[in-house]
Scaffold this motif. Structure first.
Motif, PDB file in Angstrom:
ATOM      1  N   GLN A  51      -0.263  11.969   4.159  1.00  0.00           N
ATOM      2  CA  GLN A  51      -1.205  10.839   4.374  1.00  0.00           C
ATOM      3  C   GLN A  51      -0.051   9.614   4.785  1.00  0.00           C
ATOM      4  O   GLN A  51      -0.322   8.993   5.961  1.00  0.00           O
ATOM      5  CB  GLN A  51      -2.133  10.318   3.309  1.00  0.00           C
ATOM      6  CG  GLN A  51      -2.884   9.039   3.758  1.00  0.00           C
ATOM      7  CD  GLN A  51      -3.948   8.673   2.519  1.00  0.00           C
ATOM      8  OE1 GLN A  51      -3.547   8.570   1.287  1.00  0.00           O
ATOM      9  NE2 GLN A  51      -4.991   8.247   2.865  1.00  0.00           N
ATOM     10  N   ALA A  52       1.011   9.680   4.021  1.00  0.00           N
ATOM     11  CA  ALA A  52       1.837   8.421   4.467  1.00  0.00           C
ATOM     12  C   ALA A  52       2.692   8.891   5.724  1.00  0.00           C
ATOM     13  O   ALA A  52       2.953   7.877   6.413  1.00  0.00           O
ATOM     14  CB  ALA A  52       2.876   8.292   3.343  1.00  0.00           C
TER      15      ALA A  52
ATOM     16  N   PRO B 263      -9.474   5.889  -3.496  1.00  0.00           N
ATOM     17  CA  PRO B 263      -9.610   6.435  -2.169  1.00  0.00           C
ATOM     18  C   PRO B 263      -9.708   5.051  -1.249  1.00  0.00           C
ATOM     19  O   PRO B 263     -10.009   4.215  -1.312  1.00  0.00           O
ATOM     20  CB  PRO B 263     -10.724   7.129  -2.196  1.00  0.00           C
ATOM     21  CG  PRO B 263     -11.579   6.769  -3.321  1.00  0.00           C
ATOM     22  CD  PRO B 263     -10.686   6.307  -4.366  1.00  0.00           C
ATOM     23  N   VAL B 264      -9.151   5.319   0.143  1.00  0.00           N
ATOM     24  CA  VAL B 264      -9.393   4.279   1.076  1.00  0.00           C
ATOM     25  C   VAL B 264     -10.549   4.889   2.035  1.00  0.00           C
ATOM     26  O   VAL B 264     -11.021   5.869   1.854  1.00  0.00           O
ATOM     27  CB  VAL B 264      -8.318   4.203   2.132  1.00  0.00           C
ATOM     28  CG1 VAL B 264      -6.815   3.699   1.425  1.00  0.00           C
ATOM     29  CG2 VAL B 264      -7.985   5.590   2.755  1.00  0.00           C
TER      30      VAL B 264
ATOM     31  N   TRP C  37      -0.010   7.674   8.398  1.00  0.00           N
ATOM     32  CA  TRP C  37       0.158   6.160   8.500  1.00  0.00           C
ATOM     33  C   TRP C  37       1.271   5.985   9.228  1.00  0.00           C
ATOM     34  O   TRP C  37       1.365   5.089  10.022  1.00  0.00           O
ATOM     35  CB  TRP C  37       0.158   5.596   7.042  1.00  0.00           C
ATOM     36  CG  TRP C  37      -1.102   5.593   6.094  1.00  0.00           C
ATOM     37  CD1 TRP C  37      -2.347   5.989   6.752  1.00  0.00           C
ATOM     38  CD2 TRP C  37      -1.245   5.180   4.815  1.00  0.00           C
ATOM     39  NE1 TRP C  37      -3.399   5.870   5.492  1.00  0.00           N
ATOM     40  CE2 TRP C  37      -2.583   5.452   4.494  1.00  0.00           C
ATOM     41  CE3 TRP C  37      -0.475   4.660   3.943  1.00  0.00           C
ATOM     42  CZ2 TRP C  37      -3.250   5.052   3.211  1.00  0.00           C
ATOM     43  CZ3 TRP C  37      -0.857   4.569   2.602  1.00  0.00           C
ATOM     44  CH2 TRP C  37      -2.246   4.703   2.501  1.00  0.00           C
TER      45      TRP C  37
ATOM     46  N   TYR D 238       0.752  -1.460   0.145  1.00  0.00           N
ATOM     47  CA  TYR D 238       0.053  -0.152  -0.097  1.00  0.00           C
ATOM     48  C   TYR D 238       1.002   1.217   0.047  1.00  0.00           C
ATOM     49  O   TYR D 238       1.764   1.476   0.800  1.00  0.00           O
ATOM     50  CB  TYR D 238      -0.957  -0.080   1.251  1.00  0.00           C
ATOM     51  CG  TYR D 238      -2.228  -0.731   1.047  1.00  0.00           C
ATOM     52  CD1 TYR D 238      -3.553  -0.224   0.978  1.00  0.00           C
ATOM     53  CD2 TYR D 238      -2.002  -2.110   0.984  1.00  0.00           C
ATOM     54  CE1 TYR D 238      -4.402  -1.089   0.621  1.00  0.00           C
ATOM     55  CE2 TYR D 238      -3.156  -3.163   0.955  1.00  0.00           C
ATOM     56  CZ  TYR D 238      -4.334  -2.327   0.766  1.00  0.00           C
ATOM     57  OH  TYR D 238      -5.553  -3.399   0.500  1.00  0.00           O
ATOM     58  N   THR D 239       0.608   2.276  -1.003  1.00  0.00           N
ATOM     59  CA  THR D 239       1.062   3.545  -0.937  1.00  0.00           C
ATOM     60  C   THR D 239      -0.003   4.482  -0.960  1.00  0.00           C
ATOM     61  O   THR D 239      -1.051   4.332  -1.303  1.00  0.00           O
ATOM     62  CB  THR D 239       2.166   3.557  -2.069  1.00  0.00           C
ATOM     63  OG1 THR D 239       1.309   3.519  -3.372  1.00  0.00           O
ATOM     64  CG2 THR D 239       3.436   2.470  -2.242  1.00  0.00           C
ATOM     65  N   THR D 240       0.475   5.783  -1.002  1.00  0.00           N
ATOM     66  CA  THR D 240      -0.248   6.865  -1.572  1.00  0.00           C
ATOM     67  C   THR D 240       0.403   7.999  -2.228  1.00  0.00           C
ATOM     68  O   THR D 240       1.624   8.061  -2.163  1.00  0.00           O
ATOM     69  CB  THR D 240      -0.735   7.549  -0.065  1.00  0.00           C
ATOM     70  OG1 THR D 240      -1.753   8.701  -0.388  1.00  0.00           O
ATOM     71  CG2 THR D 240       0.443   7.991   0.643  1.00  0.00           C
ATOM     72  N   THR D 241      -0.090   8.830  -2.784  1.00  0.00           N
ATOM     73  CA  THR D 241       0.104   9.785  -3.636  1.00  0.00           C
ATOM     74  C   THR D 241       0.259  11.147  -2.676  1.00  0.00           C
ATOM     75  O   THR D 241       0.991  12.095  -3.188  1.00  0.00           O
ATOM     76  CB  THR D 241      -0.431  10.231  -4.861  1.00  0.00           C
ATOM     77  OG1 THR D 241      -1.925  10.479  -4.569  1.00  0.00           O
ATOM     78  CG2 THR D 241      -0.419   9.025  -5.875  1.00  0.00           C
ATOM     79  N   SER D 242      -0.225  10.962  -1.513  1.00  0.00           N
ATOM     80  CA  SER D 242      -0.074  12.049  -0.562  1.00  0.00           C
ATOM     81  C   SER D 242       1.111  11.887   0.518  1.00  0.00           C
ATOM     82  O   SER D 242       0.929  10.784   1.329  1.00  0.00           O
ATOM     83  CB  SER D 242      -1.481  12.379   0.106  1.00  0.00           C
ATOM     84  OG  SER D 242      -1.170  13.182   1.333  1.00  0.00           O
TER      85      SER D 242
ATOM     86  N   TYR E  72      -5.897   1.534  -7.779  1.00  0.00           N
ATOM     87  CA  TYR E  72      -5.791   2.966  -7.250  1.00  0.00           C
ATOM     88  C   TYR E  72      -7.065   3.654  -7.057  1.00  0.00           C
ATOM     89  O   TYR E  72      -8.020   3.512  -7.784  1.00  0.00           O
ATOM     90  CB  TYR E  72      -5.114   3.742  -8.518  1.00  0.00           C
ATOM     91  CG  TYR E  72      -4.702   5.363  -8.426  1.00  0.00           C
ATOM     92  CD1 TYR E  72      -3.635   5.877  -7.899  1.00  0.00           C
ATOM     93  CD2 TYR E  72      -5.682   6.300  -8.504  1.00  0.00           C
ATOM     94  CE1 TYR E  72      -3.352   7.173  -7.724  1.00  0.00           C
ATOM     95  CE2 TYR E  72      -5.616   7.578  -8.285  1.00  0.00           C
ATOM     96  CZ  TYR E  72      -4.336   7.990  -7.674  1.00  0.00           C
ATOM     97  OH  TYR E  72      -4.046   9.224  -7.535  1.00  0.00           O
TER      98      TYR E  72
END
Length: 110
Positions: A37-38, A103-104, A41, A30-34, A101
């Motif tokens: 947000q990372a 939203p969560v 986490w 799991y990754t994010t483009t933000s 890809y």
């Protein structure tokens, strides 16, 4: 595309581990483009007194073009709800996408 996995450890290479709980998009890395947000986490997953890490990866378009992808728009629709529900609740549900890809979920989804 720049991707940020947040973690309590430095992750030098992506690795898919079997999660201890059901996740929105199933088993995966799991990754994010933000970046923010990372960071959130990473801090949430870190133990008391530990720091978290925001790792940075770049996925180039050439590498991504060969992947089987599923992309959900924001705001997500019913297809997203069905997919997240299946991953979280259908015993033995496995999808065959290389990259998902979107939203969560949050607690308002259900």
């Amino acid at each position: 595309m720049i991707l940020f996995p947040g973690s309590p450890i430095i992750v030098s290479e992506p690795c898919i581990l079997k999660p201890g709980r059901t996740l929105d998009y199933g088993t995966g890395f799991y990754t994010t483009t933000s970046e923010q947000q990372a960071a959130d986490w990473a801090l949430r997953r870190a133990s008391a007194g530990q720091c978290g890490y925001v790792n940075i990866y770049e996925l180039d378009d050439a590498a991504a073009s060969g992947l089987k992808r599923l992309v959900f728009q924001n705001p997500p629709g019913e297809d997203w709800v069905d997919f997240v529900y299946a991953n979280r609740n259908q015993l033995g549900f496995i999808h065959d996408y290389d990259l998902v890809y979107g939203p969560v979920a949050n607690d308002r989804v259900y």
